[in-house]
Design a protein around this motif. Structure first.
Motif, mmCIF file in Angstrom:
data_model
loop_
_atom_site.group_PDB
_atom_site.id
_atom_site.type_symbol
_atom_site.label_atom_id
_atom_site.label_comp_id
_atom_site.label_asym_id
_atom_site.label_seq_id
_atom_site.Cartn_x
_atom_site.Cartn_y
_atom_site.Cartn_z
ATOM 1 N N PRO A 199 0.832 -1.208 0.000
ATOM 2 C CA PRO A 199 0.000 0.000 0.000
ATOM 3 C C PRO A 199 0.868 1.260 0.000
ATOM 4 N N TRP A 200 0.377 2.295 -0.675
ATOM 5 C CA TRP A 200 1.103 3.575 -0.765
ATOM 6 C C TRP A 200 0.415 4.616 0.101
ATOM 7 N N PRO A 201 1.207 5.417 0.883
ATOM 8 C CA PRO A 201 2.671 5.405 1.008
ATOM 9 C C PRO A 201 3.124 4.640 2.254
ATOM 10 N N GLN A 202 4.263 3.950 2.151
ATOM 11 C CA GLN A 202 4.849 3.308 3.318
ATOM 12 C C GLN A 202 5.571 4.340 4.190
ATOM 13 N N THR A 203 6.162 5.348 3.570
ATOM 14 C CA THR A 203 6.832 6.456 4.258
ATOM 15 C C THR A 203 6.611 7.712 3.416
ATOM 16 N N PRO A 204 6.941 8.908 3.938
ATOM 17 C CA PRO A 204 6.782 10.125 3.137
ATOM 18 C C PRO A 204 7.612 10.147 1.861
ATOM 19 N N ILE B 76 -4.388 6.998 -8.311
ATOM 20 C CA ILE B 76 -3.564 6.282 -7.351
ATOM 21 C C ILE B 76 -4.295 6.289 -6.014
ATOM 22 N N THR B 77 -4.228 5.176 -5.299
ATOM 23 C CA THR B 77 -4.930 5.059 -4.020
ATOM 24 C C THR B 77 -3.957 5.275 -2.865
ATOM 25 N N ALA B 78 -4.313 6.182 -1.979
ATOM 26 C CA ALA B 78 -3.511 6.478 -0.790
ATOM 27 C C ALA B 78 -4.150 5.820 0.419
ATOM 28 N N THR B 79 -3.337 5.146 1.230
ATOM 29 C CA THR B 79 -3.831 4.416 2.397
ATOM 30 C C THR B 79 -3.066 4.839 3.643
ATOM 31 N N ASP B 80 -3.784 5.052 4.744
ATOM 32 C CA ASP B 80 -3.138 5.388 6.015
ATOM 33 C C ASP B 80 -2.722 4.094 6.707
ATOM 34 N N ASN B 81 -1.447 3.736 6.544
ATOM 35 C CA ASN B 81 -0.957 2.491 7.132
ATOM 36 C C ASN B 81 -0.750 2.585 8.638
ATOM 37 N N HIS C 5 -2.952 3.791 10.737
ATOM 38 C CA HIS C 5 -4.264 3.637 11.401
ATOM 39 C C HIS C 5 -4.484 4.723 12.469
ATOM 40 N N MET C 6 -3.952 5.914 12.201
ATOM 41 C CA MET C 6 -4.057 6.999 13.172
ATOM 42 C C MET C 6 -5.274 7.894 12.915
ATOM 43 N N ALA C 7 -5.832 7.831 11.722
ATOM 44 C CA ALA C 7 -6.935 8.725 11.385
ATOM 45 C C ALA C 7 -8.249 7.959 11.307
ATOM 46 N N GLY C 8 -9.339 8.671 11.565
ATOM 47 C CA GLY C 8 -10.665 8.082 11.489
ATOM 48 C C GLY C 8 -11.391 8.509 10.229
ATOM 49 N N ASP C 9 -12.516 7.898 9.989
ATOM 50 C CA ASP C 9 -13.324 8.172 8.802
ATOM 51 C C ASP C 9 -13.687 9.652 8.714
ATOM 52 N N GLY D 55 -13.170 5.215 5.609
ATOM 53 C CA GLY D 55 -12.987 3.812 5.953
ATOM 54 C C GLY D 55 -13.319 3.547 7.400
ATOM 55 N N SER D 56 -13.527 2.276 7.745
ATOM 56 C CA SER D 56 -13.856 1.908 9.120
ATOM 57 C C SER D 56 -12.615 1.468 9.892
ATOM 58 N N LYS D 57 -11.962 0.375 9.435
ATOM 59 C CA LYS D 57 -10.769 -0.103 10.128
ATOM 60 C C LYS D 57 -9.531 0.696 9.741
ATOM 61 N N LYS D 58 -9.417 1.062 8.474
ATOM 62 C CA LYS D 58 -8.349 1.939 8.007
ATOM 63 C C LYS D 58 -8.937 2.838 6.933
#
Length: 286
Positions: A150-155, A167-172, A174-178, A196-199
């Motif tokens: 998943p992107w991004p792993q780091t900045p 491109i899909t950005a994912t919060d790996n 898990h610090m942010a909420g929907d 998202g719910s879990k991430k």
């Protein structure tokens, strides 16, 4: 004949005066000792999945280097490039792995990788070394993670996307909420909210007319300062690329709103005036 000789001399002179291309970094395998000279560049490359000591961000330190190197992800490998200091005295130096910046603690990483042996150098060579090192470009901070991660792993996890593509950005982390974070970037067709719910994640589209290059994504979280969160590289758009219309219903609603508000207000005034007039007529009839 004279013309051919002149051309030959001109070519030879041009080659001699051309700026020298820096030599490629010299590999240092695990457990080896590499003989180097001041100004040489040394590279380390190893699997990123062997153990925790060879992961992204681990520092490579030695008294022979100008500064510590950093292991950066290159697909399934991590690699780092270091420069031997022009002032390094001749002799052997250990090359060790240390914990990433911010993770230093008594039980952190301290692993011997190998060593370099700096060859003797006179003052003239060291002066020339200083000139060459000053002309070296800064080492890139870019990381290139596998495409299935998943992107991004780091900045600095720089993925490539074509202008007009998505491109899909994912919060790996898990610090942010929907709905709490909005992502913005100069190359996006529009800012997007992560859901998202879990991430949480968000799919962004790149504008067709964006120039090729590396762009920064800003993380805008409610109640917190914006921060640089990710980077991506844009390549040239496909022929005939066209950006999709952005929320046409919302645009139409915004255009209609002033007329609608005005109409409602006018109807309210007219209704009020009619009510007053009707009451006056009723009183007159009585």
């Amino acid at each position: 004949m004279a013309a051919m000789l002149a051309l030959s001399l001109s070519a030879a002179t041009g080659g001699a005066l051309a700026a020298p291309v820096s030599d490629p970094p010299r590999p240092l395998p695990s457990g080896a000792e590499l003989t180097v000279r001041p100004g040489d560049r040394v590279t380390i490359s190893t699997s990123a999945t062997v153990d925790a000591d060879t992961r992204n961000g681990v520092r490579v330190v030695s008294g022979a280097f100008v500064t510590a190197g950093t292991l950066r992800r290159e697909d399934r490998l991590v690699s780092a490039i270091m420069t031997v200091a022009c002032t390094a005295a001749s002799g052997p130096y250990e090359v060790r792995f240390r914990s990433p910046v911010g993770e230093e603690n008594p039980s952190g990483i301290d692993r011997l990788w190998g060593s370099v042996r700096v060859a003797p150098a006179d003052e003239t060579e060291r002066v020339e070394c200083a000139r060459r090192v000053s002309e070296l470009p800064l080492e890139s901070q870019e990381e290139h993670w596998p495409g299935d991660a998943p992107w991004p792993q780091t900045p600095w996890d720089v993925r490539t996307v074509r202008a007009g593509g998505t491109i899909t950005a994912t919060d790996n982390s898990h610090m942010a909420g929907d709905g709490e974070v909005k992502l913005s970037s100069p190359a996006f067709t529009q800012s997007v909210v992560m859901r998202g719910s879990k991430k949480v994640d968000a799919t962004v589209r790149i504008r067709c007319e964006v120039q090729p290059g590396v762009y920064t994504v800003h993380w805008n979280e409610k109640g917190k300062p914006a921060k640089e969160w990710a980077r991506y590289r844009v390549t040239e758009a496909a022929p005939g690329c066209q950006d999709p219309a952005i929320a046409p219903q919302a645009v139409a609603a915004r255009k209609a709103t002033p007329w609608l508000v005005g109409s409602v207000a006018a109807l309210s005034v007219m209704g009020g005036a009619g009510y007053v007039l009707l009451r006056r007529r009723r009183k007159a009839s009585h």
